[in-house]
Enzyme design. Structure first.
Site, mmCIF file in Angstrom:
data_model
loop_
_atom_site.group_PDB
_atom_site.id
_atom_site.type_symbol
_atom_site.label_atom_id
_atom_site.label_comp_id
_atom_site.label_asym_id
_atom_site.label_seq_id
_atom_site.Cartn_x
_atom_site.Cartn_y
_atom_site.Cartn_z
ATOM 1 N N HIS A 1 3.409 -14.233 7.925
ATOM 2 C CA HIS A 1 3.712 -12.543 8.301
ATOM 3 C C HIS A 1 2.499 -12.187 9.988
ATOM 4 O O HIS A 1 2.467 -12.578 10.661
ATOM 5 C CB HIS A 1 4.473 -11.958 8.057
ATOM 6 C CG HIS A 1 4.474 -10.550 8.980
ATOM 7 N ND1 HIS A 1 4.317 -9.976 9.405
ATOM 8 C CD2 HIS A 1 5.771 -10.490 9.075
ATOM 9 C CE1 HIS A 1 4.783 -8.945 10.301
ATOM 10 N NE2 HIS A 1 6.644 -9.164 10.306
ATOM 11 N N GLU B 1 1.458 -12.519 13.714
ATOM 12 C CA GLU B 1 0.826 -10.880 14.227
ATOM 13 C C GLU B 1 -0.383 -10.970 13.177
ATOM 14 O O GLU B 1 -1.010 -9.879 13.847
ATOM 15 C CB GLU B 1 1.967 -10.095 13.485
ATOM 16 C CG GLU B 1 3.569 -10.468 13.740
ATOM 17 C CD GLU B 1 4.335 -8.744 13.570
ATOM 18 O OE1 GLU B 1 3.556 -7.967 12.588
ATOM 19 O OE2 GLU B 1 5.608 -9.168 14.031
ATOM 20 N N HIS C 1 0.603 -1.079 -0.155
ATOM 21 C CA HIS C 1 -0.246 -0.091 0.025
ATOM 22 C C HIS C 1 1.268 1.220 -0.092
ATOM 23 O O HIS C 1 0.510 2.335 -0.469
ATOM 24 C CB HIS C 1 -0.684 -0.130 1.256
ATOM 25 C CG HIS C 1 -2.282 0.912 1.295
ATOM 26 N ND1 HIS C 1 -3.851 -0.032 1.474
ATOM 27 C CD2 HIS C 1 -2.531 1.994 1.060
ATOM 28 C CE1 HIS C 1 -4.092 1.205 1.063
ATOM 29 N NE2 HIS C 1 -3.185 2.346 1.118
ATOM 30 N N HIS D 1 12.223 -13.936 11.344
ATOM 31 C CA HIS D 1 11.637 -14.716 12.136
ATOM 32 C C HIS D 1 11.391 -16.187 11.509
ATOM 33 O O HIS D 1 10.654 -17.319 12.517
ATOM 34 C CB HIS D 1 9.795 -13.617 11.159
ATOM 35 C CG HIS D 1 9.139 -13.037 11.366
ATOM 36 N ND1 HIS D 1 8.620 -12.803 13.092
ATOM 37 C CD2 HIS D 1 9.493 -11.478 10.904
ATOM 38 C CE1 HIS D 1 8.458 -11.477 12.594
ATOM 39 N NE2 HIS D 1 8.646 -10.869 11.853
HETATM 40 CO CO CO Z 1 7.875 -8.931 10.794
#
Ligand code: CO
Length: 299
Positions: free
Chosen positions: A184, A214, A126, A246
């Site tokens: 993610h 997340e 975005h 991650h």
């Molecule tokens: Co991250």
């Protein structure tokens, strides 16, 4: 009558003389026509990584982009300022997309293909659309600036991504063993792509799961499903372009709250696969195909 006619002509002659002079002047005296012959340039945009081993994913996608478009220069930009600062301390300088675009404009490129290497059209994509889009319509700027979509965009992409997942599942995996993908996840509405992935994966194979760090589905959601199905062994794979922080820590790390630790604690044997998706050609080619669609509109 004759006088007015002559004055009109003089005005025209003056305008004609002023035109080329103004163009040459704004380019510091260089020839505009030669510069406009420069072919399209590719800008690959990713979050970035500071994990040296994870670089393999970017190397692979860079190689496949160069093979697909041998005539186009390829530049890279990292959106994460934290990663850029970390790398800069080690002497490796990466540009933010805005800096990379400003440099390309300064080098008089007229056509730019910006390719997102993100998984979903979330917050980062975005932001990229807004800021790269701001480079359109500048004086002496780009004639064409197009932005290629992340891996997941259309319904057809969802099919391609699910197909690619089944092509990269470890070949040693047995039918009663699970595969858990770690995405993610985000607060952005595009988080629904992960939910959609879970649905499509489950349609194909009820032992292949999608979770996120997340967002949703959560690790708790995946754990509940694994236990309901009586799974005893699971392969853990990052659903990210690179196997960075991650994947190495949240997924495969030894901390008690890592996915490996939580699922092992629940009685499931875990086999982490610490390879980024872009290291696998079926995945790299999804981004390359999106770039191809943009390059086809560059002429
Ligand atoms: Co991250």
């Amino acid at each position: 009558m004759l006088k007015r006619f002559a004055m009109g002509w003089m005005a025209l002659v003056c305008l004609a003389a002023w035109g080329p002079w103004a163009q040459a002047g704004s380019h510091g005296g260089t020839d505009r026509n030669d510069l406009s012959e420069k072919g399209p340039v590719i800008l690959l945009v990713t979050f970035g990584t500071s994990v040296p081993r994870a670089q393999a994913a970017f190397d692979n996608i860079g190689k496949r982009v160069r093979a697909a478009f041998p005539d186009a220069p390829v530049r890279w930009a990292y959106t994460s300022s934290i990663i850029r600062e970390k790398l800069a301390k080690a002497g490796q300088y990466l540009d933010a997309p805005e800096i990379a675009l400003a440099k390309l404009m300064d080098e008089s490129y007229k056509r730019v293909a910006v390719q997102s290497l993100h998984m979903i059209p979330g917050a980062e994509f975005h932001d990229l659309q807004v800021n790269a889009g701001a480079f359109r319509g500048m004086v002496d700027g780009f004639d064409r600036l197009l932005i290629g979509h992340p891996a997941l965009s259309t319904a057809a992409d969802l099919d391609k991504v699910v197909d690619a997942v089944f092509r990269i599942v470890p070949p040693e995996r047995k039918a009663d063993e699970a595969v858990v993908l770690m995405g993610h996840g985000t607060h952005h509405p595009a988080n629904v792509y992960y939910e959609a992935m879970m649905y499509r994966l489950q349609q194909r194979d009820p032992l292949v799961f999608m979770g996120t760090v997340e967002g949703t589905p959560t690790l708790a959601d995946v754990k509940t499903m694994l236990l309901e199905r009586g799974v005893q062994k699971a392969y853990l794979m990052p659903f990210m372009s690179v196997a960075g922080d991650h994947a190495l820590n949240d997924m495969a790390g030894d901390d008690p709250d890592s996915w490996k630790s939580v699922l092992t604690e629940a009685g499931i044997e875990c086999v982490p696969v610490t390879k980024g998706l872009a290291e696998f050609d079926p995945f790299a080619d999804i981004w390359v195909d999106h770039l191809r669609a943009v390059m086809a509109r560059m002429q």
